[in-house]
Design a protein around this motif. Structure first.
Motif, mmCIF file in Angstrom:
data_model
loop_
_atom_site.group_PDB
_atom_site.id
_atom_site.type_symbol
_atom_site.label_atom_id
_atom_site.label_comp_id
_atom_site.label_asym_id
_atom_site.label_seq_id
_atom_site.Cartn_x
_atom_site.Cartn_y
_atom_site.Cartn_z
ATOM 1 N N ARG A 89 -10.643 -6.596 -20.536
ATOM 2 C CA ARG A 89 -11.140 -6.864 -20.567
ATOM 3 C C ARG A 89 -12.358 -6.001 -19.778
ATOM 4 N NH1 ARG A 89 -9.276 -12.304 -20.583
ATOM 5 N NH2 ARG A 89 -10.773 -13.067 -19.018
ATOM 6 N N GLY A 90 -12.044 -5.668 -19.254
ATOM 7 C CA GLY A 90 -13.629 -4.133 -18.457
ATOM 8 C C GLY A 90 -14.205 -5.049 -17.333
ATOM 9 N N GLU A 91 -13.530 -6.672 -17.156
ATOM 10 C CA GLU A 91 -14.576 -7.629 -15.718
ATOM 11 C C GLU A 91 -14.745 -6.690 -15.018
ATOM 12 O OE1 GLU A 91 -13.853 -11.390 -17.483
ATOM 13 O OE2 GLU A 91 -14.781 -10.808 -19.552
ATOM 14 N N LEU A 92 -13.062 -6.303 -14.301
ATOM 15 C CA LEU A 92 -12.869 -5.996 -13.248
ATOM 16 C C LEU A 92 -11.924 -3.927 -12.834
ATOM 17 C CD1 LEU A 92 -12.672 -6.982 -10.449
ATOM 18 C CD2 LEU A 92 -10.382 -7.647 -10.233
ATOM 19 N N THR A 93 -12.796 -3.671 -11.907
ATOM 20 C CA THR A 93 -12.241 -2.310 -12.262
ATOM 21 C C THR A 93 -11.894 -1.807 -11.057
ATOM 22 O OG1 THR A 93 -15.098 -1.294 -12.207
ATOM 23 C CG2 THR A 93 -13.510 -1.863 -14.577
ATOM 24 N N GLY A 94 -11.360 -0.732 -11.313
ATOM 25 C CA GLY A 94 -10.853 0.489 -10.052
ATOM 26 C C GLY A 94 -10.236 -0.346 -9.206
ATOM 27 N N ARG A 95 -10.212 0.489 -7.117
ATOM 28 C CA ARG A 95 -10.186 -0.475 -6.735
ATOM 29 C C ARG A 95 -9.585 -2.136 -6.463
ATOM 30 N NH1 ARG A 95 -8.819 2.888 -2.464
ATOM 31 N NH2 ARG A 95 -9.886 4.747 -3.492
ATOM 32 N N GLU A 96 -11.023 -2.780 -6.330
ATOM 33 C CA GLU A 96 -11.723 -3.903 -6.407
ATOM 34 C C GLU A 96 -9.962 -4.851 -7.122
ATOM 35 O OE1 GLU A 96 -14.200 -7.353 -7.608
ATOM 36 O OE2 GLU A 96 -15.101 -5.306 -8.502
ATOM 37 N N ALA A 97 -9.376 -4.683 -8.183
ATOM 38 C CA ALA A 97 -9.145 -4.614 -9.327
ATOM 39 C C ALA A 97 -7.464 -4.031 -8.588
ATOM 40 C CB ALA A 97 -8.350 -3.752 -10.389
ATOM 41 N N SER A 98 -7.214 -3.140 -7.824
ATOM 42 C CA SER A 98 -6.110 -2.849 -7.033
ATOM 43 C C SER A 98 -5.680 -3.624 -5.966
ATOM 44 C CB SER A 98 -5.474 -1.545 -6.743
ATOM 45 O OG SER A 98 -5.564 -0.370 -8.357
ATOM 46 N N GLU A 99 -6.793 -3.910 -5.452
ATOM 47 C CA GLU A 99 -6.963 -4.686 -3.947
ATOM 48 C C GLU A 99 -6.457 -5.785 -4.240
ATOM 49 O OE1 GLU A 99 -10.350 -3.645 -2.316
ATOM 50 O OE2 GLU A 99 -9.387 -1.992 -1.367
ATOM 51 N N ARG A 100 -6.850 -7.102 -5.082
ATOM 52 C CA ARG A 100 -6.884 -8.525 -5.607
ATOM 53 C C ARG A 100 -5.262 -8.301 -6.045
ATOM 54 N NH1 ARG A 100 -11.825 -10.899 -9.551
ATOM 55 N NH2 ARG A 100 -10.084 -12.655 -9.355
ATOM 56 N N VAL A 101 -4.840 -7.542 -6.904
ATOM 57 C CA VAL A 101 -3.307 -7.322 -7.326
ATOM 58 C C VAL A 101 -2.716 -6.756 -6.285
ATOM 59 C CG1 VAL A 101 -1.970 -6.064 -8.815
ATOM 60 C CG2 VAL A 101 -4.060 -6.267 -10.312
ATOM 61 N N ARG A 102 -2.955 -6.625 -4.776
ATOM 62 C CA ARG A 102 -1.733 -6.410 -4.342
ATOM 63 C C ARG A 102 -1.858 -7.635 -3.747
ATOM 64 N NH1 ARG A 102 -3.422 -0.955 -4.065
ATOM 65 N NH2 ARG A 102 -5.117 -1.796 -2.154
ATOM 66 N N MET A 103 -2.842 -8.227 -3.496
ATOM 67 C CA MET A 103 -3.596 -9.524 -2.350
ATOM 68 C C MET A 103 -2.240 -10.833 -2.869
ATOM 69 S SD MET A 103 -6.049 -11.841 -1.614
ATOM 70 C CE MET A 103 -6.859 -12.422 -3.236
ATOM 71 N N LEU A 104 -2.578 -10.825 -4.233
ATOM 72 C CA LEU A 104 -1.939 -11.817 -5.146
ATOM 73 C C LEU A 104 -0.354 -11.716 -5.237
ATOM 74 C CD1 LEU A 104 -4.306 -12.450 -7.984
ATOM 75 C CD2 LEU A 104 -3.921 -13.664 -6.108
ATOM 76 N N GLU A 105 0.168 -10.197 -5.678
ATOM 77 C CA GLU A 105 1.680 -10.067 -5.595
ATOM 78 C C GLU A 105 1.842 -10.247 -4.154
ATOM 79 O OE1 GLU A 105 1.988 -5.733 -6.925
ATOM 80 O OE2 GLU A 105 1.832 -7.013 -9.109
ATOM 81 N N GLY A 106 0.941 -10.359 -2.966
ATOM 82 C CA GLY A 106 1.783 -10.666 -1.780
ATOM 83 C C GLY A 106 1.847 -11.949 -1.596
ATOM 84 N N GLU A 107 0.742 -12.899 -1.876
ATOM 85 C CA GLU A 107 1.157 -14.293 -2.159
ATOM 86 C C GLU A 107 2.336 -14.133 -2.812
ATOM 87 O OE1 GLU A 107 -0.174 -16.222 0.554
ATOM 88 O OE2 GLU A 107 -1.880 -14.363 0.765
ATOM 89 N N LEU A 108 2.123 -14.531 -4.172
ATOM 90 C CA LEU A 108 3.273 -14.128 -4.857
ATOM 91 C C LEU A 108 4.839 -14.733 -4.150
ATOM 92 C CD1 LEU A 108 2.124 -13.572 -8.898
ATOM 93 C CD2 LEU A 108 3.325 -15.915 -8.031
ATOM 94 N N ARG A 109 4.847 -13.325 -3.321
ATOM 95 C CA ARG A 109 6.271 -12.958 -2.981
ATOM 96 C C ARG A 109 6.608 -13.756 -1.261
ATOM 97 N NH1 ARG A 109 5.169 -7.854 -2.137
ATOM 98 N NH2 ARG A 109 4.201 -8.437 -0.176
ATOM 99 N N LYS A 110 5.119 -14.221 -1.104
ATOM 100 C CA LYS A 110 5.966 -14.757 0.423
ATOM 101 C C LYS A 110 5.781 -16.568 -0.389
ATOM 102 C CE LYS A 110 2.292 -12.799 3.570
ATOM 103 N NZ LYS A 110 0.695 -13.213 3.629
ATOM 104 N N VAL A 111 5.614 -16.616 -1.011
ATOM 105 C CA VAL A 111 5.859 -18.527 -1.394
ATOM 106 C C VAL A 111 7.110 -17.942 -2.733
ATOM 107 C CG1 VAL A 111 5.600 -20.019 -2.972
ATOM 108 C CG2 VAL A 111 3.294 -18.680 -1.878
ATOM 109 N N ARG A 112 7.366 -16.864 -3.133
ATOM 110 C CA ARG A 112 8.767 -17.150 -3.892
ATOM 111 C C ARG A 112 9.921 -16.986 -2.946
ATOM 112 N NH1 ARG A 112 10.726 -18.585 -8.263
ATOM 113 N NH2 ARG A 112 12.636 -19.186 -6.855
ATOM 114 N N GLU A 113 9.844 -16.160 -1.314
ATOM 115 C CA GLU A 113 10.660 -16.164 -0.786
ATOM 116 C C GLU A 113 11.109 -17.577 0.227
ATOM 117 O OE1 GLU A 113 8.810 -12.931 2.196
ATOM 118 O OE2 GLU A 113 9.322 -11.855 0.798
#
Length: 542
Positions: A89-113
């Protein structure tokens, strides 16, 4: 025909509980005029420790872990889904979006492990296993076909022939598991197999001429003959396994897994107080096949829906997914040399392929759930799975309904249609000269490009009613739009977005590639089209 008979070892798990229940199946059979009398099905149950969540399963049981861990994982998964919606929807863009995606994916990976390291398996009834091996030499055609095998693992090796390892599993109440295990067997046959791979055009024509030579066939008019010929071609003209049709091939199949071959359903129930529960039915018998494959002409698989892996193969590989689906399984291919064609398989990973790749997954084959809330009943699909494909020395073609695809390291042409899933294309070296395409109806498309990525393939990134964004540190682009009528001259279409600045052509000239009458669709370039979603263009992340 050869039948595998060599036996291995048997391991049995704890029998939690079992009981027989009256089955209505026999009455159903009699009502339909069938004389066969079905055995009464087993009814088994198991109790999980308190406060546990089911986090996976395998034949004969379920894995469980602390419910709090599963709830934490679901929370992060939901946040990722919400974040993707904000990006669309364009509410989040650029580097901020990439950093938040990486952070959440990292948390997901830790819990999954953590879940993976703490989960435990609870078996339903008595689970007995047995392995058997069988070896044979390939015929002169060097064509190997696996027919209707749901769980498959292929491993390339330097052996002189083919080695098969059949892993058999049965669930019982502790009574006579050996009889159930013995009913599962691997059968090898050498010769034509039209019932498995289809008929060649020559075989179809021969059958057609036999039909015409019958008394009824001789009465047909010329018009009717052509209608029947077209019908036969439409119904019987499947060329997916054309390389195997009309030839003596080596076919493997597992017998003893269908209802007609004596396999029965087991009713079961598992329950954790203040936690998860599950009830349903499963087959009493199950099997998986590992095949060690020497260098050969081609390998075909009809099956693989219960889990498919292929490693270190040197051959043409064709897979068409059918059969009982295991929603907890994961499938991948790596270190493959030769063309790949995969259809209807949830292929999670693809890595290090030398050859062209074609992936088709145009149906939603994920699990579904039914919910009851607020006086409504809802049926919903699970969130799309994430696929990671990389390092492909050849052309890559994918037709997908809804997956989250991350694609990188393609040295040939890229042609991706991912209708409702997210696509990330990472290009770290110049794209090959030619026509590339990434298309979506409404998913998010992310381009991560090196500085020289577009040297041989200029970019066109457009949408009909979505959003196209380019970071300032991305490639130099020019905005524009184009409107035209469709071929029936009744429907106007308008695309808007960005195109690569070019010395040799006007920036707006790239938009002419969208015109059906432009005649320039063969010109080299990367066309990224998202009808209603978001396109993001940026440099490679540091």
């Amino acid at each position: 025909m050869h039948v595998l008979t060599r036996s291995g070892t048997c391991k049995r798990c704890r029998n939690w509980s079992s009981a027989l229940s009256q089955s209505i199946l026999a009455a159903v059979l009699l009502a339909h005029g069938w004389s066969a009398i079905a055995e009464e099905p087993l009814k088994l149950s198991a109790d999980l420790p308190e406060g546990q969540a089911i986090v996976g399963g395998k034949f004969g049981g379920y894995y469980f872990a602390a419910k709090s861990l599963q709830e934490e994982y679901d929370k992060f998964l939901k946040q990722v889904d919400i974040l993707r919606g904000e990006i669309r929807r364009g509410e989040l863009t650029g580097r901020e979006a990439s950093e938040r995606v990486r952070m959440l994916e990292g948390e997901l990976r830790k819990v999954r492990e953590t879940i993976e390291s703490t989960k435990q398996l609870v078996s339903i009834g008595t689970v007995s296993t047995q392995t058997e091996t069988f070896e044979f030499e390939l015929g002169a055609e060097k064509l190997l076909f696996l027919a209707n095998i749901a769980k498959v693992r292929l491993i390339g090796w330097d052996g002189p022939g083919v080695k098969c390892v059949l892993a058999k599993t049965v669930v019982t109440d502790g009574k006579d598991p050996d009889k159930q295990l013995a009913a599962i067997r691997l059968v090898h046959r050498h010769g034509p197999a039209p019932e498995d791979v289809g008929r060649s055009p020559e075989e179809r024509e021969a059958d057609f001429q036999k039909m015409l030579a019958t008394p009824d066939g001789q009465k047909l008019t010329a018009e009717k003959v052509e209608q029947i010929r077209a019908s036969w071609k439409r119904i019987l003209g499947d060329r997916y396994f054309g390389a195997f049709q009309g030839k003596p091939i080596d076919t493997l199949r597992i017998e003893g897994l269908t209802y007609q071959e004596g396999n029965q359903h087991v009713q079961f129930e598992v329950l954790s107080k203040n936690g998860d529960g599950r009830a349903g039915s499963m087959w009493q018998r199950d099997a998986s096949l590992t095949v060690y494959v020497p260098a050969c002409t081609a390998v075909g698989v009809r099956g693989g829906s219960g889990g498919f892996t292929a490693e270190d193969l040197h051959t043409t590989l064709l897979v068409r997914g059918i059969g009982d689906r295991d929603y907890n399984s994961r499938s991948h291919i790596k270190n493959h040399e030769g063309p790949l064609t995969i259809e209807n398989i949830a292929l999670d990973g693809l890595e290090k392929v030398k050859g062209d790749v074609q992936i088709t997954l145009t149906a939603d084959i994920g699990n579904t759930s039914t919910g009851y809330s607020g006086g409504q009943i809802s049926l919903s699909s699970e969130l799309p799975r994430s696929y990671v494909y990389r390092d492909i020395e050849g052309d890559f073609t994918a037709r997908l309904l809804r997956v989250n695809l991350k694609l990188s390291g393609v040295r040939g042409l890229v042609d991706v249609m991912n209708d409702f899933g997210d696509t990330e294309l990472v290009v770290s070296e110049p794209l090959a000269s030619g026509v590339h395409q990434v298309f979506s109806q409404s998913g998010n498309i992310q381009l991560r490009l090196s500085k020289d990525a577009l040297d041989k393939a200029p970019l066109l990134a457009v949408t009909e009613c979505g959003t196209v964004r380019s970071r300032r540190d991305g490639p130099p682009l020019k905005d524009g739009n184009i409107s035209f009528w469709t071929e029936d001259t009744r429907t106007p279409l308008t695309y808007r977005g960005f195109a690569t600045k070019s010395v040799s052509e006007s920036p707006f000239g790239r938009f002419n590639r969208l015109r059906p009458d432009a005649g320039s669709l063969e010109a080299p370039g990367l066309d990224v089209i998202n009808r209603a979603g978001t396109i993001e263009i940026g440099p490679l992340e540091e």
